[in-house]
Write a protein that holds these residues in place. Structure first.
Motif, short mmCIF file in Angstrom:
data_model
loop_
_atom_site.label_atom_id
_atom_site.label_comp_id
_atom_site.label_asym_id
_atom_site.label_seq_id
_atom_site.Cartn_x
_atom_site.Cartn_y
_atom_site.Cartn_z
N PHE A 180 42.92 22.15 -24.83
CA PHE A 180 42.72 21.25 -23.69
C PHE A 180 43.94 21.41 -22.80
O PHE A 180 44.87 20.63 -22.84
N GLN A 224 46.39 21.66 -19.54
CA GLN A 224 46.62 20.90 -18.31
C GLN A 224 47.20 21.83 -17.24
O GLN A 224 47.99 21.41 -16.41
N ALA A 275 46.05 18.88 -12.16
CA ALA A 275 46.94 18.29 -13.17
C ALA A 275 48.39 18.66 -12.91
O ALA A 275 49.28 17.81 -13.02
N LEU A 300 50.80 15.80 -14.72
CA LEU A 300 50.29 15.32 -16.02
C LEU A 300 50.83 16.19 -17.15
O LEU A 300 50.89 17.40 -17.02
N CYS A 359 44.33 10.91 -27.90
CA CYS A 359 45.11 11.74 -26.98
C CYS A 359 46.16 10.87 -26.31
O CYS A 359 45.87 9.75 -25.87
N MET A 406 48.93 11.19 -23.19
CA MET A 406 49.41 11.97 -22.06
C MET A 406 50.40 11.12 -21.27
O MET A 406 50.40 9.89 -21.40
N SER A 440 43.72 8.85 -12.82
CA SER A 440 43.63 10.27 -13.18
C SER A 440 44.26 10.55 -14.53
O SER A 440 43.74 11.35 -15.32
N ASP A 463 41.73 9.16 -17.13
CA ASP A 463 40.55 10.01 -17.20
C ASP A 463 40.85 11.29 -17.97
O ASP A 463 40.08 11.73 -18.82
N SER A 464 42.00 11.89 -17.71
CA SER A 464 42.38 13.13 -18.39
C SER A 464 42.66 12.89 -19.87
O SER A 464 42.23 13.68 -20.72
N GLY A 513 39.39 12.36 -21.64
CA GLY A 513 38.75 13.66 -21.84
C GLY A 513 39.40 14.43 -22.97
O GLY A 513 38.73 15.09 -23.76
N GLY A 514 40.73 14.35 -23.07
CA GLY A 514 41.44 15.00 -24.15
C GLY A 514 41.06 14.43 -25.51
O GLY A 514 40.94 15.16 -26.49
N THR A 539 32.92 12.90 -17.42
CA THR A 539 33.01 11.46 -17.23
C THR A 539 31.72 10.94 -16.60
O THR A 539 31.28 11.45 -15.57
#
Length: 130
Positions: A4, A6, A11, A16, A26, A28, A51, A54-55, A58-59, A73
């Motif tokens: 995954f 970035q 990103a 990020l 996850c 971050m 953001s 959301d990231s 997702g991770g 998403t």
């Protein structure tokens, strides 16, 4: 575990950083900078925290998916609890439930040990394009 990265432009533009990832979790982070991330009211733009969440979410879900599945998403309910200022902003995300087609994920964002935002979202799970 599926990688995954970035290293995509959005990103890296925001700054990020992956801290830790695996088993449906996850973490971050992002170093909030005045010139780069602030809005005209003197705080980090809300889209930066969103953001990051959301990231991280997702991770978290992709840490559970095989290589032949992707996610996207569907929707996120995001709550802003306190103003985000300069300094490290960290997001901790965790998959609460994973079904065949939809996963529900929680996220908490902290700055200086204080909860500044929280989120809950649903992510679609589907076959990766050939």
């Amino acid at each position: 575990m599926k990688p995954f990265g970035q290293d995509f432009h959005f990103a890296t533009t925001l700054g990020l950083k992956m801290v830790e990832r695996g088993d449906g979790r996850c973490v971050m982070a992002i170093d909030i900078e005045r010139e780069r991330h602030f809005n005209p009211q003197g705080a980090a733009h809300g889209g930066v925290a969103y953001s990051l969440a959301d990231s991280a979410m997702g991770g978290a879900i992709t840490s559970l998916l095989p290589d032949d599945q992707w996610c996207a998403t569907l929707e996120i309910k995001f709550n802003y609890h306190a103003r985000v200022v300069e300094g490290l902003l960290t997001c901790e995300a965790e998959v609460l439930h994973r079904g065949k087609r939809i996963a529900n994920i929680d996220a908490r964002l902290y700055q200086d040990g204080k909860l500044v935002s929280s989120a809950n979202g649903n992510f679609a799970i589907f076959a990766a394009p050939q």
